[in-house]
Design an enzyme around this catalytic site. Structure first.
Site, mmCIF file in Angstrom:
data_model
loop_
_atom_site.group_PDB
_atom_site.id
_atom_site.type_symbol
_atom_site.label_atom_id
_atom_site.label_comp_id
_atom_site.label_asym_id
_atom_site.label_seq_id
_atom_site.Cartn_x
_atom_site.Cartn_y
_atom_site.Cartn_z
ATOM 1 N N ASP A 1 -2.431 -20.965 31.383
ATOM 2 C CA ASP A 1 -3.453 -21.761 30.692
ATOM 3 C C ASP A 1 -4.844 -21.581 31.297
ATOM 4 O OD1 ASP A 1 -1.417 -22.791 29.063
ATOM 5 O OD2 ASP A 1 -0.956 -24.310 30.567
ATOM 6 N N SER B 1 -16.960 -18.109 31.611
ATOM 7 C CA SER B 1 -16.828 -18.762 30.312
ATOM 8 C C SER B 1 -17.292 -20.210 30.438
ATOM 9 C CB SER B 1 -15.365 -18.690 29.862
ATOM 10 O OG SER B 1 -15.191 -19.411 28.671
ATOM 11 N N VAL B 2 -18.182 -20.609 29.522
ATOM 12 C CA VAL B 2 -18.741 -21.968 29.588
ATOM 13 C C VAL B 2 -18.425 -22.765 28.324
ATOM 14 C CG1 VAL B 2 -20.566 -21.452 31.259
ATOM 15 C CG2 VAL B 2 -20.991 -21.072 28.810
ATOM 16 N N GLY C 1 1.315 -20.587 25.174
ATOM 17 C CA GLY C 1 0.410 -21.127 24.163
ATOM 18 C C GLY C 1 -0.982 -20.663 24.478
ATOM 19 N N HIS C 2 -1.524 -19.801 23.620
ATOM 20 C CA HIS C 2 -2.899 -19.349 23.794
ATOM 21 C C HIS C 2 -3.735 -19.946 22.672
ATOM 22 C CE1 HIS C 2 -1.294 -16.709 26.721
ATOM 23 N NE2 HIS C 2 -0.806 -15.827 25.887
ATOM 24 N N THR D 1 10.306 -25.430 28.865
ATOM 25 C CA THR D 1 9.785 -25.754 27.531
ATOM 26 C C THR D 1 10.937 -25.874 26.523
ATOM 27 O OG1 THR D 1 9.489 -23.406 27.142
ATOM 28 C CG2 THR D 1 7.551 -24.635 27.861
ATOM 29 N N ASP E 1 -17.780 -25.078 32.413
ATOM 30 C CA ASP E 1 -18.485 -26.212 31.780
ATOM 31 C C ASP E 1 -17.768 -27.538 32.010
ATOM 32 O OD1 ASP E 1 -16.569 -24.752 30.065
ATOM 33 O OD2 ASP E 1 -16.869 -26.437 28.706
#
Ligand code: GDP
Ligand code: MG
Length: 425
Positions: free
Chosen positions: A12, A412-413, A39-40, A129, A333
């Site tokens: 994740d 990545s923001v 899960g993407h 899962t 962020d």
């Protein structure tokens, strides 16, 4: 050009988001391990998508996607995933998707066995899962699994399946005191969900070898992070397959090729789904605030993710195991709300402070050593260049680079495709 995009942490990290971004420069995207326990989440101009089995390149019409031999595929789940994409206007024909004839099929009884075993374990459960992943990989190594290519030879498959169902029923009845498996039901399931996939099944190894030799650019997509790798992760709380970059050419089907580049996706803080040691874990209000800020709920299961600060020993280990040449740092962020940023800088194990990542019982005894770095405490989601970032954010990035001994190339923001910065060397 062969590139792997892998996870440095527990999963994740935002691998799907990075594959969606970087695949603009690639011709082929290959998933090389795992099943629909992944899960993407990808957010782009077409909408928001959760991909469990399909490679994240499927959202770009011009990219060819491959599901590699290292994968385990629940055909029913795949049918649902393809259906949802089609409903959203995305094409998923055999020209967009190729499925390895050597990938293994995850059957309904694998799911069932996963549940039976977790129930049996009770409080000692793995936090699976429950999608059948461990049982199906177990069967693969017991040589009792069905591979995709067998769907093309129904008569031979039927005979082999009979023997396998008989064997599996012994486990169900003898070990779990459950009902034996109904052969006809398994067969009907394979017919229903397998038949429509026949045009997609091929020798993807040959396809990729030819593509690589023709100079086409190939991106290998990992599912979970280094710390879930079956060999190098937090065993037994790992996944059941190899998540590391070095395995990518094998799980994709081109062991005769070497990676040119390994991009490790690393999160600006830590999250972990399920059970197992998580040394840097935070609790209470502090944890709730971070979980809310980061929207940390599992994409595959909706489970609230366990959260913590950035973990230096774990991430440094992850970078080494992934053989990362460069890093994509994600979710920067999310930390903007903090006045000071906690970082787990080391572990204390049996009274000794260490930056090494221990395994086994030692990891259970490890305690986090936490220090604080100054926060930037303002919105950075609009930053697109290094100069746009506040000084404290720049310092946080430089600090992480130094600690994990690898250069950060992307920051990545935000979740959307364009919300990122590229850092020049
Ligand atoms: P994966 O399994 O590694 O592909 O990651 P997931 O998709 O399970 O989890 C990452 C989540 O964070 C997703 O919901 C993404 O949309 C989101 N995300 C990715 N990068 C960023 C980022 O830089 N900032 C924010 N706020 N969200 C991000
Ligand atoms: Mg995920």
């Amino acid at each position: 050009m062969l590139t792997a995009i892998t996870g440095i942490n527990w999963g994740d990290e935002g691998k799907g988001r990075m594959v969606d971004l970087l695949s603009q420069d690639y011709d082929v995207v290959v998933r090389y391990q795992g099943g629909n326990n992944a899960g993407h989440t990808v957010v782009n101009d077409k909408g928001k998508f959760i991909l469990n089995l399909l490679p994240s390149g499927i959202l770009r019409g011009e990219v060819t996607n491959v599901m590699g031999n290292g994968m385990v595929i629940d055909l029913e789940h795949l049918a649902g995933e393809m259906g949802r994409l089609r409903d959203a206007g995305i094409e998923v024909g055999p020209q967009h998707l190729k499925i390895s004839d050597k990938a293994v099929i995850c059957l309904p009884y694998h799911r069932q066995q996963d549940c039976l075993e977790e129930e049996r374990l009770g409080d000692a459960r793995y936090g699976s899962t429950r999608r059948g992943i461990a049982p199906v990989y177990g069967d693969k190594y017991m040589k009792k699994a069905i591979r995709m290519g067998e769907l093309l030879e129904p008569e031979a498959l039927k005979e082999r399946l009979r023997g396998i169902v008989e064997w599996k029923s012994l486990t169900f009845t003898g070990v779990y005191h459950a009902q034996p498996i109904d052969f006809d039901q398994v067969w009907a399931w394979l017919e229903t969900y397998g038949a429509p996939l026949r045009p997609y099944i091929c020798d993807t190894s040959r396809y990729l070898d030819e593509a690589a030799k023709a100079g086409r650019k190939i991106l290998f997509e990992a599912q979970l992070g280094a710390l879930r790798d079956i060999d190098f992760g937090i065993y037994p709380y790992t996944s059941s397959s190899s998540t590391i970059g070095a395995y990518a050419p094998v799980g994709a089907g081109v062991p005769n090729h070497k990676l040119d580049l390994s991009v490790g996706v690393m999160k600006a803080y830590s999250t972990c789904v399920g059970e197992g040691p998580f040394v840097c874990e935070m609790f209470g209000d502090e944890a709730d605030r971070l979980r809310e800020a980061g929207g940390e709920y599992g994409a595959a299961t909706g489970r609230p993710r366990r959260v913590g600060p950035f973990d230096v020993p774990a991430s440094r280990y992850g970078v080494r195991m992934q053989g990362a040449d460069q890093i994509a740092l994600t979710k920067m962020d999310v930390l903007s709300y903090l006045e000071k940023i906690p970082v787990c800088v080391a572990y204390q194990v049996d009274g000794v402070i260490t930056e090494e990542f221990p395994t086994g019982a030692k990891l259970d005894r490890a305690k986090a050593v936490v220090e604080y770095l100054p926060g930037w405490h303002c919105d950075i989601s609009k930053c697109r260049r290094w100069e746009d970032l506040p000084k404290e954010a720049q310092e946080y990035i430089r600090y992480l680079e130094k600690k994990v001994q690898c250069s950060i190339k992307y920051v990545s923001v935000g979740a959307a495709r364009e919300e990122y910065l590229v850092l020049e060397d």
